[in-house]
Design a protein around this motif. Sequence first.
Motif: not given
Length: 410
Positions: A80-90, A269-277
């Motif tokens: 929807f926002i044109g991010a290159p990958t879903s792993s860059e969505i936190i 953990a890797t991105i994005p889980e790293r930011f979703e404690g």
Amino acid sequence: MEQNQNNPYIKDFPILFRTVNSNRLTYLDNAATTQKPTAVIAALTDFYTQHNANVHRGIHTLSEEATDMYESAREKIAQFIGAPTSSEIIFTSGSTESLNLVVAGWAANNLVSNDVVVLNSTDHHSNLVAWQMLAKTLDLKLKYLSVDANGELDLVQLKTYLNEGNVKVVSTSHISNVLGTVNNIKEICKLAHAVGAKVVVDGAQAVSHIPVNVQSLDCDFYAFSGHKMFGPMGIGVLFGKRSLLENTNPIKFGGGMISTVGLESSTWATIPERFEGGTPSVADAIGLGAAVDYINNIGLEKIVAHESSLNAYLIPKLNSIKGLHILGSADFTKRAGLVSFYVDGIHSHDVASVLSTVGVAVRSGHHCAMPLHKGMSIASSTRASYHIYNTYADMDALVNGINTAIKILG
Ligand SMILES: Cc1ncc(COP(=O)(O)O)c(C=O)c1O
């Protein structure tokens, strides 16, 4: 599209059929939060009645279903926002938490004493205050861009600041929640990147109102809230370029965000889980995915055209009310779908309160933009903000309500 009560989207929002103070609800507080369509409410009900389980941790069927649904919402939002990958969505709790993650997770780790952060007075407190806190801790310098009478940021001054050196960040809203100005993020990114500065965008008022493509904007971070785009409260998004997220510290520590844990230290953990404690807002993320589907089904071009036709209808009517002053650009083609104003001699809360008696919901106060109001030498304003389900009849109800307020209080 029909601008009267035949608007085809009204039926999708059950709350629009309730009455308020014996009047039809006229909901014009969309910049604070939008109403929720049946499709989003149904997605939440479906999750809790059919799939409720925690994500990423179980290998039982419900947990696998919940994880798939959660990750597919992330995928939808990335597209929807044109991010290159879903792993860059936190997933965060909203724009405020997204901006705090940038400041406390990335900037605290990458900026040093005397580095400059460029802000502007039209920014929302959730952008300003987080940077002020970090500036105190790291001894950063905050510089503010001037804003002209039309609400436009002074990009010549931005060039001057950038040339003066040490600017590491330009942080700004995409659309001002008070003035409705659509800032030229692409140009800001071009200028900032030329000196190696990063651009952080607060997109709380932009996503769902105008097309947003983070790759074509070339911004470094982009924050937004689900509840302002027909999604549930308690869910939001931070997009970050991968290279920057790799260099961002988590700010929530606990389960779900680790790779290994020892007695003395742990690895992430890797991105994005790293930011979703901790347990994320799974149902709300899925609800946000349903909101994205809803917006895609309408089409953003239709939303842009609808809001601009409401501006074209409303703003001349407001301009013709004696003693009413509109904040920001007089040119309604340059605004997103909101208008803030004040009326001579009447407090904004009193205007809002008279409007509420006739069923019209607007916001009054400083709208989390105290420096902006102070700069305009006013304490507060009243704001009407619209979305796809609003109509010319809503605008008439607003104008009639303001005239009533002036008659009673003026
Ligand atoms: C421009 C802007 N930024 C940030 C926010 C904060 O959003 P939230 O409260 O969803 O975190 C808002 C909310 O009004 C906003 O309008």
